[in-house]
Structures are given as C-alpha cells and as structure tokens.
Design a protein around this motif. Structure first.
Motif, PDB file in Angstrom:
ATOM      1  N   ARG A  88     -12.570 -38.792  -2.595  1.00  0.00           N
ATOM      2  CA  ARG A  88     -11.469 -37.822  -2.570  1.00  0.00           C
ATOM      3  C   ARG A  88     -11.527 -36.971  -1.308  1.00  0.00           C
ATOM      4  O   ARG A  88     -10.512 -36.728  -0.653  1.00  0.00           O
ATOM      5  CB  ARG A  88     -11.557 -36.909  -3.803  1.00  0.00           C
TER       6      ARG A  88
ATOM      7  N   MET B 229      -8.756 -39.124   0.608  1.00  0.00           N
ATOM      8  CA  MET B 229      -7.503 -38.673   0.016  1.00  0.00           C
ATOM      9  C   MET B 229      -7.105 -37.271   0.473  1.00  0.00           C
ATOM     10  O   MET B 229      -5.960 -37.040   0.874  1.00  0.00           O
ATOM     11  CB  MET B 229      -7.600 -38.743  -1.504  1.00  0.00           C
TER      12      MET B 229
ATOM     13  N   GLY C  23      -2.341 -38.507   0.005  1.00  0.00           N
ATOM     14  CA  GLY C  23      -3.507 -38.312  -0.839  1.00  0.00           C
ATOM     15  C   GLY C  23      -3.482 -36.971  -1.552  1.00  0.00           C
ATOM     16  O   GLY C  23      -3.787 -36.876  -2.751  1.00  0.00           O
TER      17      GLY C  23
ATOM     18  N   LEU D 111      -1.036 -37.076  -4.425  1.00  0.00           N
ATOM     19  CA  LEU D 111      -1.604 -37.775  -5.577  1.00  0.00           C
ATOM     20  C   LEU D 111      -2.605 -36.897  -6.315  1.00  0.00           C
ATOM     21  O   LEU D 111      -2.612 -36.836  -7.547  1.00  0.00           O
ATOM     22  CB  LEU D 111      -2.271 -39.070  -5.123  1.00  0.00           C
TER      23      LEU D 111
ATOM     24  N   CYS E 188     -14.514 -48.007 -10.026  1.00  0.00           N
ATOM     25  CA  CYS E 188     -14.062 -47.254  -8.845  1.00  0.00           C
ATOM     26  C   CYS E 188     -15.240 -46.576  -8.149  1.00  0.00           C
ATOM     27  O   CYS E 188     -15.303 -46.536  -6.911  1.00  0.00           O
ATOM     28  CB  CYS E 188     -13.025 -46.215  -9.256  1.00  0.00           C
TER      29      CYS E 188
ATOM     30  N   SER F  10     -10.452 -48.715   0.835  1.00  0.00           N
ATOM     31  CA  SER F  10      -9.725 -47.457   0.643  1.00  0.00           C
ATOM     32  C   SER F  10      -8.387 -47.713  -0.035  1.00  0.00           C
ATOM     33  O   SER F  10      -8.009 -47.009  -0.985  1.00  0.00           O
ATOM     34  CB  SER F  10      -9.508 -46.749   1.987  1.00  0.00           C
TER      35      SER F  10
ATOM     36  N   ILE G 179      -7.292 -46.410  -3.782  1.00  0.00           N
ATOM     37  CA  ILE G 179      -6.113 -45.575  -4.025  1.00  0.00           C
ATOM     38  C   ILE G 179      -5.207 -46.230  -5.062  1.00  0.00           C
ATOM     39  O   ILE G 179      -4.669 -45.558  -5.957  1.00  0.00           O
ATOM     40  CB  ILE G 179      -5.360 -45.313  -2.711  1.00  0.00           C
TER      41      ILE G 179
ATOM     42  N   TYR H 240      -6.766 -45.773  -8.308  1.00  0.00           N
ATOM     43  CA  TYR H 240      -6.618 -44.371  -8.698  1.00  0.00           C
ATOM     44  C   TYR H 240      -5.322 -44.189  -9.496  1.00  0.00           C
ATOM     45  O   TYR H 240      -5.315 -43.562 -10.568  1.00  0.00           O
ATOM     46  CB  TYR H 240      -6.604 -43.515  -7.436  1.00  0.00           C
TER      47      TYR H 240
END
Length: 205
Positions: A111, A115, A121, A124, A158, A178, A182, A185
């Motif tokens: 994160r 992100m 990012g 999200l 993850c 990456s 995502i 995620y």
C-alpha cells in the motif's frame, strides 16, 4: 490547522511544551499514516512513519530515532492540511481475516510503496477505508466461517505476492506483480463484501 487525532498543529507544539522550538511527539508514539496537502494542492502520503513537530515544522521518518538522512521535513506554513491516523486502522479486512502478522505487514508495505503514491491507488484506498469497517466487523464475528476462510486465503495469497514483488530484481516482474496485486485488491474487496452480505443474511435469518 488541526489534525484528525485532535492535536492542534498551528503556532504551538500541541501539548503545552514551552521549550520552543524543541521537537515533540504526535499521538502515542506508534507508527502513523500521514496525508499532507500543500498550499499548491499537491497531495503526499507517508505510511508506517513516526512524527514529531516543532512550532514551524513536521518531521517524518520511518525510524523512531529520526536520523537526519531518513527524515523528511515539512514547514507548516507550506501546508494546507495535514491528516494523521494510526496506520493499522486502515487495514480493516486484512486484520479481521488474517490478524496481525507477516501478511498484514507485507500488504501495508505494498500500500505504502505502490498504491498510496498514485492518484488511482489513493482513490482505491479511500473507497476501501469507507466501506470496509462493517465488512471487517462481520468477518471478525465469524472467524471460522467458510466465507471468512475464503477471504483469508485470498489475503494470504496477496501477502505472498507482495513479498515476491519486493524481492524481485526485474522492473518488469515488479510491474507485473503490482498490476496483479491491484487487480486482486479489487477482487478481494468484492469477495469480502459478498462474504459480509452472506454472513449478515445468516445472522438476520
């Protein structure tokens, strides 16, 4: 200017210390998440950091000893807003499904590194932080449910991918992992929401 942990960050050092301009801690000394917005509108996020402040500056560092070469300084007069939260409070579903530990640490790192620095990012993450508290509460009430176990397996996967990404030497490999993370995620949030709906329906039945 004020922070969301209740400390005043204007022209004083926030807790009555009159040793100007000595540095003082923010909050309880645990790692924080800092989101700053400069007067020009630039947004910057710092994850897993420690904070101090003087009358005129914020000091931000991943090291609680604040070595000079690992410390970022922000002049308060250059900032429009500074928001300070406990880092771990943002990882609701991960904590509920997998608990504290290596998986949570790995995903926190992803994160912070991938992100949080990007606009997409951050969008999200903010969506996740808005919708996930009730989801996490439901999963936490049913740790042995099959739906919670499915979320836990995805979270663990993850975490493993985040570790692989950090260890990868190739830029292409890191980029591919990456993108995969995502995507997972988003899938994970959707799966957790479905698990929440299923478990709540059973509770209300």
């Amino acid at each position: 200017m004020s922070t969301d942990d209740g400390s005043e960050t204007g022209g004083t050092d926030g807790d009555g210390d009159d040793r100007s301009p000595s540095e003082v801690g923010v909050g309880d000394g645990r790692e924080k998440h800092l989101h700053v917005v400069t007067q020009s509108g630039k947004e910057i996020d710092h994850e897993e950091v420690y904070l101090r402040h003087t009358e005129t500056e914020y000091l931000v560092s991943p090291d609680p000893e604040f070595p000079a070469d690992e410390t970022t300084r922000y002049r308060k007069s250059d900032l429009h807003r500074a928001e300070i939260t406990q880092h771990h409070s943002n990882c609701f579903v991960t904590t509920a499904a997998a608990g504290e530990g290596p998986t949570l640490d790995s995903l926190r790192g992803f994160r912070a590194e991938v992100m949080a620095p990007t606009l997409v990012g951050r969008c999200l993450l903010r969506t996740y932080e808005t919708i996930s508290p009730p989801i996490a509460a439901t999963l936490g009430r049913h740790p042995d449910a099959a739906a919670t176990a499915a979320v836990r397996r995805l979270v663990d996967r993850c975490g493993a991918l985040a570790d692989r990404r950090r260890a990868a030497r190739s830029d292409a490999t890191r980029a591919a992992l990456s993108v995969t993370l995502i995507a997972l995620y988003v899938v994970g949030v959707g799966l957790a929401a479905l698990a929440h709906a299923w478990l709540r329906a059973r509770e209300l039945a």
